[in-house]
Design a protein around this motif. Structure first.
Motif, short mmCIF file in Angstrom:
data_model
loop_
_atom_site.label_atom_id
_atom_site.label_comp_id
_atom_site.label_asym_id
_atom_site.label_seq_id
_atom_site.Cartn_x
_atom_site.Cartn_y
_atom_site.Cartn_z
N GLY A 128 -22.90 -53.68 24.16
CA GLY A 128 -22.86 -55.05 23.68
C GLY A 128 -23.09 -55.14 22.19
N ALA A 129 -23.63 -56.27 21.74
CA ALA A 129 -23.86 -56.50 20.31
C ALA A 129 -24.96 -55.57 19.81
CB ALA A 129 -24.26 -57.96 20.09
N ALA A 130 -24.81 -55.10 18.58
CA ALA A 130 -25.77 -54.16 17.98
C ALA A 130 -27.10 -54.83 17.70
CB ALA A 130 -25.19 -53.60 16.68
N ALA A 131 -28.16 -54.04 17.74
CA ALA A 131 -29.51 -54.56 17.54
C ALA A 131 -29.69 -55.21 16.18
CB ALA A 131 -30.53 -53.44 17.74
N ASP A 132 -29.04 -54.65 15.17
CA ASP A 132 -29.28 -55.15 13.82
C ASP A 132 -28.61 -56.50 13.54
OD1 ASP A 132 -26.63 -54.38 13.60
OD2 ASP A 132 -27.00 -52.76 12.17
N ARG A 133 -27.94 -57.05 14.52
CA ARG A 133 -27.36 -58.40 14.36
C ARG A 133 -28.39 -59.50 14.67
NH1 ARG A 133 -21.90 -59.12 17.48
NH2 ARG A 133 -21.94 -61.04 16.25
N PHE A 134 -29.56 -59.11 15.15
CA PHE A 134 -30.56 -60.08 15.60
C PHE A 134 -31.83 -59.96 14.76
CE2 PHE A 134 -27.84 -58.97 19.11
CZ PHE A 134 -27.51 -60.19 19.67
N PRO A 135 -32.56 -61.07 14.56
CA PRO A 135 -33.84 -60.99 13.86
C PRO A 135 -34.88 -60.29 14.71
CG PRO A 135 -33.52 -63.19 14.75
CD PRO A 135 -32.23 -62.45 14.99
N ALA A 136 -35.80 -59.61 14.07
CA ALA A 136 -36.93 -59.01 14.78
C ALA A 136 -37.88 -60.12 15.22
CB ALA A 136 -37.66 -58.03 13.88
N PRO A 137 -38.57 -59.95 16.34
CA PRO A 137 -39.54 -60.97 16.75
C PRO A 137 -40.69 -61.02 15.73
CG PRO A 137 -39.72 -59.02 18.13
CD PRO A 137 -38.50 -58.83 17.29
N SER A 138 -41.18 -62.22 15.49
CA SER A 138 -42.24 -62.40 14.49
C SER A 138 -43.61 -62.34 15.15
CB SER A 138 -42.05 -63.74 13.77
OG SER A 138 -42.09 -64.81 14.72
N ARG A 139 -43.79 -61.41 16.06
CA ARG A 139 -45.08 -61.20 16.74
C ARG A 139 -45.13 -59.74 17.18
NH1 ARG A 139 -42.65 -59.52 21.57
NH2 ARG A 139 -41.12 -61.03 22.29
N PRO A 140 -46.32 -59.23 17.48
CA PRO A 140 -46.43 -57.81 17.84
C PRO A 140 -45.67 -57.47 19.13
CG PRO A 140 -48.59 -58.76 17.35
CD PRO A 140 -47.63 -59.90 17.47
N VAL A 141 -45.38 -56.19 19.28
CA VAL A 141 -44.74 -55.65 20.48
C VAL A 141 -45.64 -54.55 21.04
CG1 VAL A 141 -42.73 -54.40 21.37
CG2 VAL A 141 -42.42 -56.18 19.65
N SER A 142 -45.88 -54.58 22.34
CA SER A 142 -46.71 -53.54 22.96
C SER A 142 -45.94 -52.24 23.09
CB SER A 142 -47.19 -53.99 24.35
OG SER A 142 -48.15 -55.00 24.26
N ASP A 143 -46.66 -51.14 23.08
CA ASP A 143 -46.05 -49.83 23.29
C ASP A 143 -45.72 -49.62 24.75
OD1 ASP A 143 -46.33 -49.14 20.60
OD2 ASP A 143 -48.31 -48.26 20.92
N ILE A 144 -44.70 -48.80 25.01
CA ILE A 144 -44.43 -48.34 26.36
C ILE A 144 -45.52 -47.36 26.74
CG2 ILE A 144 -42.82 -47.06 27.82
CD1 ILE A 144 -40.57 -48.08 26.04
N VAL A 145 -46.13 -47.55 27.92
CA VAL A 145 -47.31 -46.78 28.28
C VAL A 145 -47.03 -45.77 29.38
CG1 VAL A 145 -49.67 -46.92 29.16
CG2 VAL A 145 -48.84 -48.65 27.58
#
Length: 281
Positions: free
Chosen positions: A54-71
């Protein structure tokens, strides 16, 4: 009543890093048929994407809040989850039944996938998707020991589940939304796989996004920014909820990548994120 679980036991399943790639137009018309079910009726156990990029990741803004790590490849012990009736409660609320086609996005080692597979028989399919091939191999070994022919392993990307077009009645995102580094890309790229009137069920906790949760108001804001509409909200346990969303009805209702930042700002998602973090004790 389900007890709160220690953070180290918390979820897996979403984005370790955003990947770029060539974008393709969003459409529901070009169905992908590559190797999903064999002539013997056994689901393919190859670990590969099942849909186009689908659409590439860099076409979207990053979320303006933290992201949790995969555990880890699972949220908690299966025995504890079954004792609490988690999967049964979630699938009942989503009215998952025989003949439906369900995407388990961020399937891990398959706690939901195998339970959904039993429920949707006969005639239903489970697309067990994850971005971690090693997690899907754990599920693959499980299915070889206890075959469920209607489970199809599906390798996705952090911003793109790579699911077949127009195949999904219900998409499950279980204890993983807060781990998606590019949630707007994932929601955008998920849409072509959803049938008309499809639903998206997101199970999460009310903790901040850097503590393996997503405040409900923030979740609603981010999905609304992409064109998804919340239709139900259920408290499933202390600090845990199931939010249900209707997918955008048409491509025109799905927020285009260039408009996402403006929609987030207009809806005040960043303000909601800051307020949620301040309100948390």
């Amino acid at each position: 009543m389900r007890l709160a679980l220690p953070l180290l036991a918390l979820p897996l399943l979403a984005a370790a890093a955003c990947r770029g790639g060539n974008s393709t137009p969003v459409t529901r018309t070009d169905s992908v048929k590559a190797g999903v079910v064999s002539d013997t009726g056994a689901a393919s156990d190859s670990i590969t994407p099942r849909g186009p990029r689908g659409a590439a990741a860099d076409r979207f803004p990053a979320p303006s809040r933290p992201v949790s790590d995969i555990v880890a490849p699972r949220w908690s012990s299966e025995e504890a989850r079954d004792d609490a009736g988690e999967a049964r409660q979630v699938l009942d609320l989503l009215q998952v039944k025989a003949g439906m086609h369900v995407a388990d996005v961020g399937a891990g080692d398959g706690y939901y996938s195998v339970r959904v597979a039993e429920r949707v028989r006969p005639g239903g399919t489970v697309w067990a998707e994850d971005i971690e091939a090693d997690y899907l191999r754990l599920l693959q070994r499980r299915l070889r020991a206890n075959p469920l022919p209607n489970v199809v392993l599906t390798l996705g990307e952090p911003h793109d589940p790579r699911l077949p077009r127009d195949t999904v009645d219900v998409a499950l995102l279980i204890h993983m939304y807060h781990e998606i580094e590019q949630p707007f890309g994932l929601l955008y790229n998920l849409w072509p796989s959803l049938k008309p009137n499809a639903r998206v069920g997101i199970l999460d906790t009310t903790r901040p996004t850097n503590q393996h949760g997503t405040p409900p108001a923030l979740l609603k804001c981010e999905l609304e920014a992409m064109g998804y509409r919340q239709t139900a909200f259920h408290t499933t346990a202390p600090e845990e909820y199931l939010a249900v969303f209707a997918a955008p009805a048409t491509e025109a209702d799905l927020t285009a990548p260039a408009r996402v930042a403006g929609r987030l700002e207009a809806l005040g998602c960043d303000r909601i994120a800051r307020r949620s973090a301040q309100e948390r004790p």
